[in-house]
Design an enzyme around this catalytic site. Structure first.
Site, mmCIF file in Angstrom:
data_model
loop_
_atom_site.group_PDB
_atom_site.id
_atom_site.type_symbol
_atom_site.label_atom_id
_atom_site.label_comp_id
_atom_site.label_asym_id
_atom_site.label_seq_id
_atom_site.Cartn_x
_atom_site.Cartn_y
_atom_site.Cartn_z
ATOM 1 N N CYS A 19 0.689 -1.139 -0.007
ATOM 2 C CA CYS A 19 -0.045 -0.192 -0.217
ATOM 3 C C CYS A 19 0.989 1.211 -0.039
ATOM 4 C CB CYS A 19 -1.025 0.054 1.167
ATOM 5 S SG CYS A 19 -0.196 -0.224 2.784
ATOM 6 N N HIS A 44 -1.174 0.817 7.411
ATOM 7 C CA HIS A 44 -1.764 0.964 6.259
ATOM 8 C C HIS A 44 -1.644 2.091 5.751
ATOM 9 C CE1 HIS A 44 -4.284 -0.328 2.988
ATOM 10 N NE2 HIS A 44 -5.204 0.519 3.184
#
EC number: 3.4.19.12
Length: 445
Positions: free
Chosen positions: A142, A384
């Site tokens: 990510c 994330h």
């Protein structure tokens, strides 16, 4: 005939008996010897003890000294250099109130930004930029996906890469050049229709990660830092592309005794780094104010951070100021959220300004917010990444796309918004803005 004289009395004067003349005898003068002088043995001269702090050429105590128990002596151990803001030595501490800070001009032009009329700017500048396909997560990637979205919206950097066969620094390895070519092809794919169809695979990702992040074999498919990836990627680009986002400036060093400029040295960075201490003290302030505090911050260099005087070789307390002198087309900001004693992240809610106005040497540049990369989690080494990227302007609305791996959604804000609403990019309690990209408002494409 001899006549014998007679007196009238016919007395004869008898002859005086002769007294023998004795020679006078002078007493002999005795020579008195001088009393021998007793000279005490020469005592070695003891050096004068340094009972007062050792002063530098500016009359301020040098940092590289310590009290030995009997006097002040120089030390070569940086860990013993004086931290004057914390010292308990009154002879040294008394100098601190005499320090003179330099007066620094604020390059963040808050007045111009507050009166900025976006409706007028919209009529004269392009606000329709190319958006990109979303990128799926290729395995803890990510950071890579959000970095690619940010790089994509840097049109003139991306266009230089796409339009040229040689777009990297000369002399890089074949393997690294192949990795850059893979990213070039990915940029092209991200720009193909339909834009709402995400890219679900990127077979070259392991090699790209290995080469760009300079990883040894075997490549660990772990989460990386988005800022590190962007910095590494930009660093090996051709200077014509890299300079579009390279902020250049000077580190100014001032004498603490008179606030006069001692010397300066140039720097160039991809990111404007906001110190953790400023974020800690202002966790809900605007980014504009945070930048203002950063670039007017006068740092006292003490202890291990003191700077050596090239003439005397002593280490001196100095005031240090870091300011840009040349503004790039793309202005990247990184909010330092990591506690240096751990990997724990400091959560904040810094408000992101839609525009920034900076004035340097009489030249003013207006910047527009193009992208925000958000970190989710309690540690910067895990978690994330998501991002919000500018798309276009429609009527009285600015449209942005929120990317979360392969998912993308369109959101909008009024064109007169001074702050980008945080609910557009903060979706979790541990979310915090990490990287912010601004573009010169006159050069958007």
């Amino acid at each position: 005939m001899c006549v014998e004289m007679k007196n009238k009395t016919n007395t004869t004067i008898p002859s005086q008996p002769q007294i023998p003349i004795q020679p006078s005898i002078l007493p002999t003068q005795q020579t008195i010897s001088p009393i021998p002088q007793i000279i005490p043995p020469t005592q070695p001269t003891l050096p004068k003890l340094q009972l007062d702090p050792i002063l530098g050429s500016n009359g301020i105590p040098i940092a590289n000294q310590e009290w030995s128990g009997t006097e002040y002596v120089r030390t070569n151990d940086p860990t013993k250099f004086i931290v004057i803001t914390k010292t308990l030595d009154p002879k040294i501490a008394r100098f601190l109130p005499t320090f003179k800070k330099p007066v620094i001009t604020d390059i963040i032009n808050k007045t111009s930004n507050s009166t900025l009329d976006m409706n007028k700017i919209i009529t004269t500048n392009n606000f329709n930029v190319e958006n990109a396909k979303a990128l799926a997560n290729f395995g803890n990637s990510c950071y890579f996906g959000t970095s690619m979205q940010l790089l994509f919206v840097m049109f003139h950097v991306r266009n230089f890469i796409v339009k040229n066969s040689n777009f990297t620094e000369t002399g890089i390895s074949i393997d690294l050049k192949n990795a850059y070519d893979s990213i070039k092809n990915l940029f092209i794919t991200m720009n193909t229709a339909p834009k709402n169809d995400p890219i679900k695979s990127f077979p070259d990702y392991p090699n790209v990660k290995k080469q760009i992040m300079k990883e040894p074999d075997p490549v660990q498919m772990l989460e990386e830092d988005a800022e590190e990836f962007i910095t590494q990627f930009m660093s090996d680009l051709d200077p014509k592309a890299r300079n579009l986002a390279l902020i250049k400036g000077n580190e100014y060093i001032y004498d603490v005794s008179n606030a006069q400029l001692n010397r300066q040295q140039s720097f160039s960075n991809i990111f404007n780094l906001i110190p953790l201490d400023i974020i800690k003290s202002n966790p809900t302030d605007t980014l504009e104010n945070i930048l203002s505090k950063t670039y007017t911050m006068v740092e006292l260099r003490e202890g291990v951070n003191t700077i050596q005087n090239p003439i005397t070789s002593d280490y001196e307390f100095t005031y240090f100021v870091n300011q840009p002198t040349i503004l790039p087309e793309y202005f990247l900001v990184r909010l330092n959220m990591v506690d240096p004693t751990s990997t724990n992240k400091l959560r904040h809610n810094i408000q992101i300004n839609t525009t920034l106005v900076l004035t340097i040497n009489g030249q003013t540049t207006t910047y527009f917010a193009l992208a925000i990369i958000v970190h989710r989690g309690n540690s910067i080494r895990t978690g994330h990444y998501t991002c919000l990227v500018f798309d276009n302007q429609t009527g009285s609305q600015f449209q942005y796309i929120f990317y979360d791996d392969s998912l993308s959604s369109l959101v909008s804000i009024p064109t007169n918004s001074k702050i980008i609403p945080s609910n557009l990019y903060l979706k979790n309690i541990t979310d915090s803005a990490y990287i912010i990209l601004y573009g010169d408002i006159t050069k958007l494409r």
